[in-house]
Design a protein around this motif. Structure first.
Motif, PDB file in Angstrom:
ATOM      1  N   ILE A  10       7.073   5.353   4.374  1.00 40.93           N
ATOM      2  CA  ILE A  10       6.261   6.161   3.457  1.00 40.93           C
ATOM      3  C   ILE A  10       4.759   6.042   3.737  1.00 40.93           C
ATOM      4  CG2 ILE A  10       7.939   6.303   1.552  1.00 40.93           C
ATOM      5  CD1 ILE A  10       5.269   3.814   1.076  1.00 40.93           C
ATOM      6  N   CYS A  11       4.377   5.142   4.655  1.00 45.17           N
ATOM      7  CA  CYS A  11       2.951   4.934   4.953  1.00 45.17           C
ATOM      8  C   CYS A  11       2.460   5.981   5.955  1.00 45.17           C
ATOM      9  CB  CYS A  11       2.765   3.529   5.540  1.00 45.17           C
ATOM     10  SG  CYS A  11       1.169   3.272   6.335  1.00 45.17           S
ATOM     11  N   PRO A  12       1.287   6.566   5.720  1.00 39.72           N
ATOM     12  CA  PRO A  12       0.765   7.549   6.679  1.00 39.72           C
ATOM     13  C   PRO A  12       0.420   6.922   8.030  1.00 39.72           C
ATOM     14  CG  PRO A  12      -0.825   7.131   4.890  1.00 39.72           C
ATOM     15  CD  PRO A  12       0.439   6.422   4.522  1.00 39.72           C
ATOM     16  N   ASN A  13       0.273   5.584   8.058  1.00 42.86           N
ATOM     17  CA  ASN A  13      -0.062   4.904   9.322  1.00 42.86           C
ATOM     18  C   ASN A  13       1.120   4.086   9.862  1.00 42.86           C
ATOM     19  OD1 ASN A  13      -2.790   5.734   8.642  1.00 42.86           O
ATOM     20  ND2 ASN A  13      -2.810   3.971   7.265  1.00 42.86           N
ATOM     21  N   ASN A  14       2.325   4.491   9.565  1.00 46.90           N
ATOM     22  CA  ASN A  14       3.532   3.806  10.051  1.00 46.90           C
ATOM     23  C   ASN A  14       3.633   2.340   9.623  1.00 46.90           C
ATOM     24  OD1 ASN A  14       3.988   6.232  11.234  1.00 46.90           O
ATOM     25  ND2 ASN A  14       3.810   5.520  13.353  1.00 46.90           N
ATOM     26  N   GLY A  15       3.135   2.029   8.423  1.00 49.95           N
ATOM     27  CA  GLY A  15       3.298   0.656   7.936  1.00 49.95           C
ATOM     28  C   GLY A  15       2.117  -0.236   8.229  1.00 49.95           C
ATOM     29  N   CYS A  16       0.912   0.196   7.756  1.00 50.63           N
ATOM     30  CA  CYS A  16      -0.297  -0.578   8.030  1.00 50.63           C
ATOM     31  C   CYS A  16      -0.369  -1.829   7.160  1.00 50.63           C
ATOM     32  CB  CYS A  16      -1.531   0.281   7.805  1.00 50.63           C
ATOM     33  SG  CYS A  16      -1.683   0.850   6.090  1.00 50.63           S
ATOM     34  N   GLY A  17       0.306  -1.797   6.002  1.00 53.08           N
ATOM     35  CA  GLY A  17       0.282  -2.961   5.118  1.00 53.08           C
ATOM     36  C   GLY A  17      -0.959  -3.034   4.249  1.00 53.08           C
ATOM     37  N   THR A  18      -1.904  -2.102   4.430  1.00 52.91           N
ATOM     38  CA  THR A  18      -3.139  -2.193   3.665  1.00 52.91           C
ATOM     39  C   THR A  18      -3.415  -0.959   2.795  1.00 52.91           C
ATOM     40  OG1 THR A  18      -4.301  -1.352   5.603  1.00 52.91           O
ATOM     41  CG2 THR A  18      -4.307  -3.741   5.288  1.00 52.91           C
ATOM     42  N   CYS A  19      -2.756   0.166   3.095  1.00 50.15           N
ATOM     43  CA  CYS A  19      -3.069   1.398   2.350  1.00 50.15           C
ATOM     44  C   CYS A  19      -2.417   1.378   0.964  1.00 50.15           C
ATOM     45  CB  CYS A  19      -2.605   2.623   3.132  1.00 50.15           C
ATOM     46  SG  CYS A  19      -0.815   2.796   3.177  1.00 50.15           S
ATOM     47  N   ASN A  20      -2.729   2.364   0.168  1.00 50.53           N
ATOM     48  CA  ASN A  20      -2.176   2.499  -1.183  1.00 50.53           C
ATOM     49  C   ASN A  20      -0.667   2.551  -1.194  1.00 50.53           C
ATOM     50  OD1 ASN A  20      -3.988   2.368  -3.169  1.00 50.53           O
ATOM     51  ND2 ASN A  20      -4.571   4.547  -3.090  1.00 50.53           N
ATOM     52  N   ASP A  21      -0.117   3.362  -0.269  1.00 54.04           N
ATOM     53  CA  ASP A  21       1.337   3.516  -0.224  1.00 54.04           C
ATOM     54  C   ASP A  21       2.024   2.189   0.083  1.00 54.04           C
ATOM     55  OD1 ASP A  21       1.849   6.369  -0.729  1.00 54.04           O
ATOM     56  OD2 ASP A  21       0.609   6.668   1.053  1.00 54.04           O
ATOM     57  N   CYS A  22       1.516   1.486   1.095  1.00 48.44           N
ATOM     58  CA  CYS A  22       2.106   0.190   1.462  1.00 48.44           C
ATOM     59  C   CYS A  22       2.040  -0.776   0.291  1.00 48.44           C
ATOM     60  CB  CYS A  22       1.376  -0.417   2.656  1.00 48.44           C
ATOM     61  SG  CYS A  22       1.862   0.322   4.222  1.00 48.44           S
ATOM     62  N   ASN A  23       0.864  -0.835  -0.353  1.00 46.47           N
ATOM     63  CA  ASN A  23       0.697  -1.799  -1.449  1.00 46.47           C
ATOM     64  C   ASN A  23       1.564  -1.461  -2.647  1.00 46.47           C
ATOM     65  OD1 ASN A  23      -1.075  -3.610  -0.283  1.00 46.47           O
ATOM     66  ND2 ASN A  23      -2.832  -2.264  -0.675  1.00 46.47           N
TER      67      ASN A  23
HETATM   68 ZN   LIG Z   1       0.187   1.739   4.927  1.00 47.92          ZN
END
Ligand SMILES: [Zn+2]
Length: 385
Positions: A60-73
């Protein structure tokens, strides 16, 4: 660049597959790399649910799982509208719960990407719950992904597992666990090494032991039980001691949480202000919560007893190691002297019987046998085999 997959300890062999699936999932069609149902299996503590969550975040992350964006968090804190983590702290997931989930899955994903459902304890689905789930997996919504977690593939209904892609996690190495305890959890190297070794690759257990002195003291008492089995009376006493220690261990972590949950619920219903809110549904909700808490506590005590039995098994395993002349790989090096003396006074065939007695007891407990009676039978076997 950071990635949600960085936290998966010792699982390099599946990370490439997951990353490939995430890339394929962007292409808009179900290509070889991506599929809508997955099973993550692996021994307790290997991080099945962490791997599933990381995959959910990456999808669901726009950056393939950055771990820092809103979606990841928000996926991590269970507040993302399109990522749902289904976890039971009771003994089973019932069909009503699965049906309720399925009504929600019928909608399109809120953010227009994927809807990801993680079922952390797929082995705890009742048969009717599993059958309800099977129907959903057979007729997937085009944007829904199911991630099931279970100890082994045998814990998942054959009809379900045949529709899923299977990923097997490994028990992380001693070095990998030690490293993550030092780096991620700021634990001193000597303690990290001890905790990783005695926890046998179970990262959560290793962290808990390293950070919790009372857990270490309890463990020490468990490891002393083999020396106390000199008579039938002593065996019964040892069984009671094991149950008491395991129960205390489980309760220590759940009591505080139970109280907080009730308090939170009461506040939600307006207790403290006028008390009137509690009359309309509040008291019923508290009762329901207490019932759930009781079921969770039963499970935690059982898990805790299982952990104690696993610890005991490492003792006898170490004795076998000494018999085989391989003293370098002793797990419980903190009680090395005692293990050496126990080994001198015992025969390998009796130790093998003891280890299989422990395995038998664990299996019985997994099938809901009465904990005290099971441990009593076990301790008698350990005393006389
Ligand atoms: Zn992310």
């Amino acid at each position: 660049m950071t990635s949600v997959f960085d936290d998966l300890v010792g699982q390099e062999h599946i990370i490439d597959i997951l990353k490939g699936a995430v890339v394929a999932s962007r292409s808009g069609e179900e290509s070889q790399g991506m599929t809508h149902a997955w099973v993550f299996t692996g021994p307790p503590g290997s991080g099945r649910s962490s791997a599933a969550l990381a995959f959910a975040q990456a999808l669901i992350c726009p950056n393939n799982g950055c771990g820092t964006c809103n979606d990841c968090n928000s996926a991590k804190t269970h507040s993302h509208p399109d990522v749902e983590i289904i976890r039971t702290e009771g003994l089973s997931i019932k069909v009503e719960e699965v049906r309720e989930i399925l009504t929600r899955v019928a909608w399109e994903p809120a953010m227009g990407g994927w809807r990801v459902l993680v079922i952390e304890d797929a082995d705890r689905l009742t048969e009717s719950a599993a059958n309800a789930l099977l129907k959903a997996i057979e007729e997937p919504g085009t944007r829904t992904v199911w991630l099931l977690c279970a100890p082994t593939l045998h814990d998942v209904l054959p009809t379900i597992r045949s529709r899923c892609r299977h990923l097997q996690l490994r028990t992380p190495s001693l070095e990998a666990v030690t490293k993550v305890l030092i780096k991620r959890d700021n634990i001193a190297p000597i303690m990290a090494d001890f905790a990783a070794r005695v926890s046998q690759g179970h990262i959560g257990r290793a962290k808990y032991l390293a950070k919790n002195e009372s857990a270490r003291i309890n463990r020490k008492k468990i490891m002393h039980l083999p020396f106390q089995l000199s008579s039938l009376a002593a065996a019964f006493q040892a069984a009671q001691t094991l149950i008491n220690l395991a129960t205390a261990e489980a309760n220590a972590s759940s009591d505080e949480r139970d109280e907080k949950e009730v308090q939170k619920l009461q506040e939600a219903y307006g207790k403290g202000a006028t008390g009137r809110g509690m009359a309309t549904g509040g008291a019923k909700a508290v009762k329901e919560l207490e019932r759930e808490q009781k079921s969770r506590s039963t499970r935690m005590v059982r898990d805790s007893i299982d952990g104690a039995l696993l610890d005991l098994a490492t003792f006898y395993r170490d004795v076998m190691m000494v018999h085989s002349g391989n003293t370098d790989s002793i797990i419980n090096s903190d009680i090395c002297e005692q293990i050496l003396s126990y080994a001198t006074n015992s025969h390998s065939h009796s130790i093998i019987n003891k280890i299989s007695a422990i395995e038998g007891a664990r299996e019985n407990l997994a099938h809901n046998s009465a904990p005290l009676a099971t441990c009593e039978a076990l301790m008698c076997q350990l005393a006389y085999s």
